[in-house]
Enzyme design. Structure first.
Site, mmCIF file in Angstrom:
data_model
loop_
_atom_site.group_PDB
_atom_site.id
_atom_site.type_symbol
_atom_site.label_atom_id
_atom_site.label_comp_id
_atom_site.label_asym_id
_atom_site.label_seq_id
_atom_site.Cartn_x
_atom_site.Cartn_y
_atom_site.Cartn_z
ATOM 1 N N CYS A 129 78.432 20.597 122.009
ATOM 2 C CA CYS A 129 79.029 21.936 121.908
ATOM 3 C C CYS A 129 80.159 22.015 120.882
ATOM 4 O O CYS A 129 80.231 22.949 120.079
ATOM 5 C CB CYS A 129 79.529 22.383 123.274
ATOM 6 S SG CYS A 129 80.534 21.171 124.145
ATOM 7 N N HIS A 242 85.223 27.121 123.847
ATOM 8 C CA HIS A 242 86.041 26.064 123.243
ATOM 9 C C HIS A 242 86.781 26.610 122.011
ATOM 10 O O HIS A 242 86.237 27.436 121.283
ATOM 11 C CB HIS A 242 85.156 24.905 122.760
ATOM 12 C CG HIS A 242 84.541 24.085 123.843
ATOM 13 N ND1 HIS A 242 84.825 24.242 125.185
ATOM 14 C CD2 HIS A 242 83.661 23.043 123.778
ATOM 15 C CE1 HIS A 242 84.132 23.341 125.887
ATOM 16 N NE2 HIS A 242 83.420 22.606 125.057
#
Lengths: 335, 335
Positions: A129, A242
């Site tokens: 990710c 994130h």
């Protein structure tokens, strides 16, 4: 329009759940969606945009007749079963790290190396990710002037560690706010009101595996192992999306205006960059959006030809489920 | 032993409150402690280790007979009144940014440039919180081999924005956990479950003032404006203690073992660096401790002669009140 038999292995997990939503949001041409999971989750019914679906217990025979199988399970599980799915004729898109650095398996971010998806042998790996959102932002600049060096510090959401980790953050917050002590299970330390500079296991060189993924996967996706990369990966008490503070050095001078123009004109990127209160992306508003958001673009004043910027993306979508579905889209558009 | 008349201006604020605690914990030789604040807080009684003290309303006459006056107020307030306190014969230790870059005012971190404290003209500036813990960690390495470049990304606690900001985080968390929306007041966006890449006001060059403080103050404290520094300052939903991911390049090779040795043998530094679960400092356990904690020490694999590490300190103590009291200690030990 042609439609496809799709299966999700690990359908009850965080990424599995998001895969169901993203397949629907992207209007992926699904003929039949099969949800697979371990015995523990089998029998559960999930109300999805594809109707009410019952999770089936995963077995080696689950792959028969499937066109696409998304694996959202552990690396060990993928390692064992993804080849069987490929042998059964399906294209596997695997979210684990099992095959990412395998020379026979493409590692694909559609905005960066879509052509790599064509040469698969039945398995395509979906990158880490943190890596995905970084390479989406690096690529337009790298194509303009080669990036020599990257220093990245991450601010990673707890949902990257699964649904239990999200529950744990909420429970710890409730406990601490009530003046009680927080029970620690999924992380090495309390995550409520804290930050933890440790994601995945420690490696020989003192980096964590998450930090080295950002090096090795970036090299493979961008097709350039001359980019020198150092990562600091840190868990923060954010539920979803994130963030990354990135400093780069390029061969030639790029400058803020050109960088902003390159980023803004690139597919999948949303530039949010006003130098004023609120003029930058943050995880709360980026959650459940599809683009990679870039802000705080400025020269890196500590080197020549340097740039600094801030990248935020929903790591369950662009960093996992969405990128996986986009890989499948590449294949059906190539047909 | 000689003892001193001490006053705290801004005694009701976050740093003012910590100054009272730290003066006591350090056994600073206080003859009389006078607490000063604006009319709004005057009259309030505070139970301290120095007895029950009533906050007095600040006035221009408050400085008479004081040996040390700690200012924990705004820059404008310090700018106006600190010179009056110095004229009245007190030594001012000012926590604001008002005098930090003034050539006639020393900017002091006792572990780094204690000698600078001697040449004051009545005012000594206490540096920015993020800068203090960074220079404490940089200095031992810089003395061994000059640091050429620093890239730092911060994870800054909300108490750095004051007590209202702490209340806001807690209220927002309660609201979100109850499924309600969060009211935003002290920050530009919701801070609960979020990170915000913006501390203090934006500057012409796209950096925030907090980021440029980490450049300019470091140069002055370390006495070396050849160190090239780029900072990314980010607020995180932590109550107390700032964390920093720091990447440096030195002139000569230092290496992990030597760096660890230099740091571990330096005053004020606590090395917490096992390459295993939990073997690094985090804000929760560093809160209300006096040292600067360093962990995650490893080579920066993106450059020659590079090191990466993680620094955590209580920004209300080492980053503010403690550093200020340590400056006063330097002066009384020099007498």
């Amino acid at each position: 329009m042609k439609s496809y038999n799709v299966a999700i292995v690990g359908a009850s997990g965080a990424v599995g759940q998001e895969l169901i939503r993203v397949l629907s949001l992207r209007n992926f041409p699904v003929k039949k969606l099969t949800l697979l999971a371990s015995k523990r989750s089998a029998g559960k019914t999930i109300d999805s945009e594809f109707g009410s679906l019952t999770i089936e217990e995963f077995s080696e025979d689950s792959f028969t007749g499937k066109d696409f199988v998304f694996f959202a399970t552990s690396g060990e599980h993928s390692k064992k079963y993804a080849p069987l799915a490929a042998e059964a004729g399906a294209v596997v898109i695997d979210n684990s790290s099992a095959f990412r650095l395998d020379d026979n398996v493409p590692l694909v971010v559609p905005e960066v190396n879509p052509e790599a998806a064509k040469n698969h042998n039945g398995i395509i790996a979906n990158p880490n990710c943190s890596t995905i959102q970084m390479v989406v932002a690096l690529n337009p600049i790298h194509r303009f002037s080669k990036i020599k060096r990257v220093v990245v510090s991450t601010y990673q959401a707890v949902s990257g560690a699964g649904q239990d980790a999200v529950r744990e953050l909420n429970e710890q917050l409730r406990a601490v706010l009530a003046g009680e002590s927080a029970a620690v299970e999924n992380f090495t330390k309390q995550i409520a009101f804290n930050v933890i500079p440790h994601i995945d296991v420690f490696q020989e060189n003192g980096y964590t595996k998450e930090e080295m993924k950002m090096v090795n996967e970036t090299w493979k996706i961008m097709g350039d192992a001359n980019i020198r990369i150092a990562a600091n990966c840190v868990r923060v008490p954010v539920i979803r999306a994130h963030s990354e503070a990135i400093n780069i050095e390029t061969e030639e001078f790029v400058g803020v205006e050109k960088a902003r123009e390159l980023l803004a004109s690139s597919e999948g990127i949303n530039v949010v960059d006003q130098r004023e209160d609120g003029g930058y992306p943050t995880p709360v508003e980026v959650s459940e959006t599809m683009e990679t958001n870039v802000g705080r673009i400025r020269e890196d004043i500590s080197c020549e030809n340097g740039l600094a910027f801030w990248v935020v993306a929903d790591q369950l979508w662009k960093g996992a489920a969405l990128n996986a579905v986009q890989i499948a889209e590449l294949l059906i558009n190539n047909e």
